[in-house]
Design an enzyme around this catalytic site. Sequence first.
Site, short mmCIF file in Angstrom:
data_model
loop_
_atom_site.label_atom_id
_atom_site.label_comp_id
_atom_site.label_asym_id
_atom_site.label_seq_id
_atom_site.Cartn_x
_atom_site.Cartn_y
_atom_site.Cartn_z
CE LYS A 137 -6.43 13.77 0.47
NZ LYS A 137 -6.20 12.81 -0.64
NE ARG A 138 -3.12 10.11 10.19
CZ ARG A 138 -2.72 9.19 11.09
NH1 ARG A 138 -3.45 8.11 11.31
NH2 ARG A 138 -1.62 9.36 11.78
CB THR A 171 -10.05 4.90 -0.84
OG1 THR A 171 -9.49 5.30 0.41
CG2 THR A 171 -9.39 3.62 -1.31
CG HIS A 225 -1.94 -1.03 1.29
ND1 HIS A 225 -3.21 -0.89 0.79
CD2 HIS A 225 -1.88 -2.28 1.79
CE1 HIS A 225 -3.89 -2.00 1.01
NE2 HIS A 225 -3.11 -2.86 1.59
CE LYS A 255 -13.93 6.00 1.15
NZ LYS A 255 -13.03 6.07 2.34
CE LYS A 298 -2.04 10.68 3.07
NZ LYS A 298 -2.89 9.90 2.16
C1 26W Z 1 4.34 0.75 9.89
C2 26W Z 1 3.55 2.01 9.88
C3 26W Z 1 2.57 2.05 8.74
C4 26W Z 1 1.21 1.93 9.02
C5 26W Z 1 0.31 1.98 7.95
C6 26W Z 1 3.04 2.17 7.45
C7 26W Z 1 2.12 2.21 6.38
C8 26W Z 1 0.78 2.10 6.66
C9 26W Z 1 -0.23 2.10 5.54
C10 26W Z 1 0.23 1.27 4.42
C11 26W Z 1 -0.45 3.46 5.05
C12 26W Z 1 -1.73 3.55 4.24
O1 26W Z 1 -2.79 3.64 4.79
N1 26W Z 1 -1.56 3.54 2.92
C13 26W Z 1 -2.68 3.93 2.09
O2 26W Z 1 -3.37 2.76 1.68
C14 26W Z 1 -4.53 3.08 0.92
C15 26W Z 1 -5.30 1.80 0.63
O3 26W Z 1 -4.63 1.04 -0.33
C16 26W Z 1 -4.17 3.84 -0.36
O4 26W Z 1 -5.34 4.21 -1.04
C17 26W Z 1 -3.35 5.08 -0.02
O5 26W Z 1 -2.88 5.69 -1.21
C18 26W Z 1 -2.16 4.70 0.85
O6 26W Z 1 -1.45 5.85 1.30
#
Ligand code: 26W
Length: 775
Positions: free
Chosen positions: A510-511, A618, A331, A622, A516
């Site tokens: 978003k975060r 995503t 992701h 929406k 971003k």
């Molecule tokens: C280890 C810390 C950590 C925690 C969560 C690293 C990375 C993450 C996630 C992968 C971050 C995340 O939420 N990525 C998002 O995933 C979405 C679903 O596929 C995508 O639509 C977003 O572009 C992406 O940033």
Amino acid sequence: MGKDPEHAKFFDWRMALSHAIRDRIVDRWVASTRRTYEQDGKRVYYLSMEFLIGRLLEDGIVNLGLVEEVGETLRTFGIDYRSVLEDEPDAALGNGGLGRLAACFLDSLSTIGCPAMGYGIRYENGLFKQSFVDGRQVESPETWLQEPHPWEFGRPEVRFTLGFRGEVTTENGRTVWKPSELLQAEAFDTPIVGWQGRWANTLRLWAGRAVDPFDLDRFNAGDFAAAAEHEALARTISRVLYPEDSNEAGKELRLKQEFFFSAASIRDILRRFEGQHEDLRALPKKVAIQLNDTHPAIAGPELLRILHDERGLSFEEALEITHGCMNYTNHTLLPEALERWDERLFGRLLPRHLQIIDRIDDAHYRANPTRLLSARSDGQVKMGELSFIVANKVNGVSALHTDLMKKTVFKDLHGLHPDRIVNETNGVTPRRWLHSCNPGLSSLITDSIGDGWIADLEQLERLEPFIGKDDWLHRFRAVKAENKVTLCDYIAERHGMRLNPDAMFDIQIKRIHEYKRQHLNILEAIAHWQEIKDTPGGDWVPRVKIFAGKAAQGYHFAKDIIHLINDVAKVVNADAETRDSLQVIFLPNYNVTLAEHLIPAADLSEQISTAGKEASGTGNMKFALNGALTIGTLDGANVEIRERVGEENFFLFGMLADEVMQRRMIHDHAQQAIAADPRLARALEAIRSGTFSPQDPGRYVHIADNLTWSDYFLVCSDFSAYWQAQREADHAYRDPDLWARKAALNVARSGWFSSDRTIRGYMCDIWGAESLLAP
Ligand code: 26W
């Protein structure tokens, strides 16, 4: 609830209603589980550290088609339906995109009738609550489980003992791991009912429990705290969600959480399989496991360990079976988000797994002697590489992202396994993100083309002929206008600010993260404000800029961006000269429920990440589904949204992913951009000089410096194009029918972004799973 209706509170009505709805769900749930056992088809197991579920009561009512009945029933008691719904806390068991995608996938798996289970952690504290003190983010614990949660069923009979540390020995030729620190995982199940209640799958969340929760001897010795120590320690593992969404913490507790739920899930999967099947070699025919990013990657070595160490299969056979079951979704390409554990920490906590990872690397090298590509190297255990090597299929979450995976982070492994990477572009559930959150638009669509679209979203394209008809377009415009008024009332009630419902609602939710580029958005707002001041009485299109989003606790630059946006809002909203043309607001505590309130009211969707950085997005889907136009870069799924809705219905700007790489080569790329655009220079100067922090003029010098001297995410280089695109949006908004046509075409052409389509892709390309529902 044992309450007299005369004295019942909203909480009591909500609990009572939840039990009434749940009562109707349980039957379908039991029937689905029974059918799954009967059919003995392939089961899907979705392992995720996060499930950003939000509220569940309305979802149950909508999926069972009981909205009218429930509203009517409550009215007979003089109770308002929405007020009962508003009483439910969000299940905030996730950070952002990854967690919400998992929740949308569960809804689609149940709607399609694909036998599946979600596995995760039952965090006692979800993602922190965000509030603002003098415009700064302040975090406080999120305590959703402090009150009874009507949507979970405790399963005390489903408990597994797990361990950490300890030593690895050999006993009569078998390797045996004796962990020295033991705890238990206890299951809590939540039914996930699909559209029209035809199927219901299970979300199983694990809670940490002590093997022996209470030490009576210590208690009797008066050492009360110590007596409950084990219980407290065990609960720590499922106490709180790590609030990082793109920066691996590398913390021991995080690795313990990852192993805890992965190992409990593998035990549970094997128990269920072995309950119905003799031969473990058949496991890949009956079980497909999806790793939601690398966070559950340890599940691979754990399954292999059990098959080899405990069930006695040869290492090669155990590896082959594991390979046949495991699949991995990536992701993010952000280097800081890729999990790489220090091998000493890893080896201390999971000594046997480190050995198994070494043997996996050996086996991989023996099978591919041309290149030494290993999961363990340079003192680290690289979970991305491990997941790739163990997995049968690896997928990205948008066409561009999958392509970049092949060219960057997994270039070498892709070279070795050219057909392992596939693409499954993300999607969102149309039940929550259109039918439920936007009833006005939902009924206009259903009046026009029937309600088949709710479970077959690409039917939306049948709206196109209606878009040309004036009366339909006016109804469409009326729905959006009404949603905007509803949002204005919602915000006025909660935040005491009255927004102009006729303005263009320009929303970025978003975060908070530099890639971003919320800081690009506020920079444009500042330049816009300055330009309005330059042209008093100028004919500006009124604009409302709405921001929302949380920053990870330790991400100080992101927190400063939040502070800056709040400070800019304070100055701009107080400016009598400009506030009829521009308002700015940052709403606190962004979560699933707030998104459901904001998205139906949006005119402009901000998807402005530096190209190549947003894996998919995503929220962008929406917004398009709810009739907002996107202003965005060619990044992530924006590329596919623009392809499908039509370039004339999308405000594009900015560098392409490969241009970004080029531009970064120019060491003074930001200064050049600033020198070339006086509007940019002036806006930056305002930030630097304390215009928005008169009481602390130097407060944002570091942001101005970062953008001037490093600007890694190319805010300055994309500014002029962004400004231009915003003015194009202004121009289009001046013609309400033109805007509405473009917006309606976004709705009609976004059906492909249903998570039902995404899940059917996984079922076909990755899992080989079938629906157990009659078509
Ligand atoms: C280890 C810390 C950590 C925690 C969560 C690293 C990375 C993450 C996630 C992968 C971050 C995340 O939420 N990525 C998002 O995933 C979405 C679903 O596929 C995508 O639509 C977003 O572009 C992406 O940033």
